[in-house]
Scaffold this active site. Structure first.
Site, PDB file in Angstrom:
ATOM      1  N   GLY A  73       0.841  -1.188   0.000  1.00 28.71           N
ATOM      2  CA  GLY A  73       0.000   0.000   0.000  1.00 28.71           C
ATOM      3  C   GLY A  73       0.877   1.240   0.000  1.00 28.71           C
ATOM      4  N   GLN A 126       2.732   9.867   1.288  1.00 28.01           N
ATOM      5  CA  GLN A 126       4.030   9.174   1.267  1.00 28.01           C
ATOM      6  C   GLN A 126       4.768   9.449  -0.034  1.00 28.01           C
ATOM      7  OE1 GLN A 126       2.145   5.189   2.204  1.00 28.01           O
ATOM      8  NE2 GLN A 126       4.079   5.000   3.304  1.00 28.01           N
ATOM      9  N   CYS A 134       5.780  -0.124   7.342  1.00 31.16           N
ATOM     10  CA  CYS A 134       5.381   1.021   6.518  1.00 31.16           C
ATOM     11  C   CYS A 134       6.561   1.423   5.645  1.00 31.16           C
ATOM     12  CB  CYS A 134       4.979   2.170   7.443  1.00 31.16           C
ATOM     13  SG  CYS A 134       4.463   3.656   6.573  1.00 31.16           S
ATOM     14  N   LEU A 135       6.284   1.731   4.391  1.00 31.02           N
ATOM     15  CA  LEU A 135       7.373   2.141   3.492  1.00 31.02           C
ATOM     16  C   LEU A 135       8.053   3.416   3.993  1.00 31.02           C
ATOM     17  CD1 LEU A 135       5.975   1.541  -0.114  1.00 31.02           C
ATOM     18  CD2 LEU A 135       7.544   0.127   1.197  1.00 31.02           C
ATOM     19  N   HIS A 150      -4.670   1.352   7.671  1.00 28.82           N
ATOM     20  CA  HIS A 150      -3.317   1.928   7.717  1.00 28.82           C
ATOM     21  C   HIS A 150      -3.191   3.065   6.691  1.00 28.82           C
ATOM     22  CE1 HIS A 150       1.255   1.262   7.959  1.00 28.82           C
ATOM     23  NE2 HIS A 150       1.113   2.065   6.923  1.00 28.82           N
ATOM     24  N   GLU A 151      -3.686   2.823   5.468  1.00 26.69           N
ATOM     25  CA  GLU A 151      -3.537   3.826   4.403  1.00 26.69           C
ATOM     26  C   GLU A 151      -4.448   5.036   4.639  1.00 26.69           C
ATOM     27  OE1 GLU A 151      -1.034   3.502   2.608  1.00 26.69           O
ATOM     28  OE2 GLU A 151      -0.666   1.378   2.997  1.00 26.69           O
ATOM     29  N   HIS A 187      -2.893   7.316   6.943  1.00 26.53           N
ATOM     30  CA  HIS A 187      -1.904   8.187   6.287  1.00 26.53           C
ATOM     31  C   HIS A 187      -2.568   9.446   5.744  1.00 26.53           C
ATOM     32  CE1 HIS A 187       1.994   6.250   6.240  1.00 26.53           C
ATOM     33  NE2 HIS A 187       1.520   5.116   5.781  1.00 26.53           N
TER      34      HIS A 187
HETATM   35 ZN   LIG Z   1       2.409   3.274   5.815  1.00 23.65          ZN
END
Ligand SMILES: [Zn+2]
Length: 196
Positions: A51, A56, A110-111, A152-153, A156
């Site tokens: 994701g 991000q 998380c990226l 989670h997304e 963000h």
């Molecule tokens: Zn993340």
């Protein structure tokens, strides 16, 4: 869908201001939005994520790329049955309409928070609504990894990171790693880049 149009893809990392700013809703799907969407799919694939949310990628808009794997079991929620075969996909203006009273806890990463995983407690099922780039409205009940990933997304998009949702004990376990990540990130303007 994966055009390699750019030779450099950047993701913002822990400490970047944009990750803390609520993202704006998308009123119209313009060519610019479609371009960002394609780039986000490429970036997610290159960084090996499941994701990636607009902030991000440096875009403070309510857009999310998803590549949730599965299904890994026969009995899946309606949302998983509908959406997992369509991965990778993009959604815009996603919102959670309702959450289950039951919760479960699982490791998340998380990226933007490299190499730190920690257990996060979240509602097990969500009722969720979003649009696609083709103006289709999706509304369904999701469970499993998809429900977790969507929460989670969408966090963000509201400037919330999974490390904000840890128990105090877990947070203090990873606090020094987070501080180091932020310190190292500052030297690179809180960006990590992949050259293609
Ligand atoms: Zn993340």
């Amino acid at each position: 869908m994966f055009f390699k149009r750019k030779n450099k893809y950047t993701v913002y990392t822990y400490g970047a201001e944009i990750l803390r700013k609520p993202a704006a809703g998308i009123k119209e799907i313009t060519p610019e939005i479609r371009e960002i969407a394609e780039e986000m799919l490429c970036a997610m694939k290159l960084f090996d994520g499941i994701g990636l949310a607009g902030p991000q990628y440096g875009v403070s808009k309510r857009i999310v790329a998803l590549a949730v794997p599965g299904p890994d079991q026969a009995a899946v929620s309606p949302g998983e049955a509908l959406l997992l075969p369509r991965m990778p996909m993009l959604i815009i203006n996603p919102e959670i309409i309702a959450v289950s009273e039951t919760a479960d806890t699982a490791e998340e990463g998380c990226l933007s928070i490299t190499k730190i995983d920690a257990p996060v407690k979240r509602p097990q099922f969500i009722q969720f609504r979003a649009q696609t780039l083709d103006d289709e409205v999706i509304e369904c009940e999701c469970g499993g990894l998809l429900a977790r990933c969507l929460q989670h997304e969408i966090d963000h998009l509201d400037g919330i990171l999974f490390v904000d949702r840890l128990t105090e004990a877990v947070f203090s376990d990873i606090e020094s790693k987070l501080k180091r990540l932020k310190k190292n990130g500052r030297k690179k303007d809180f960006k990590k880049t992949i050259q293609v």
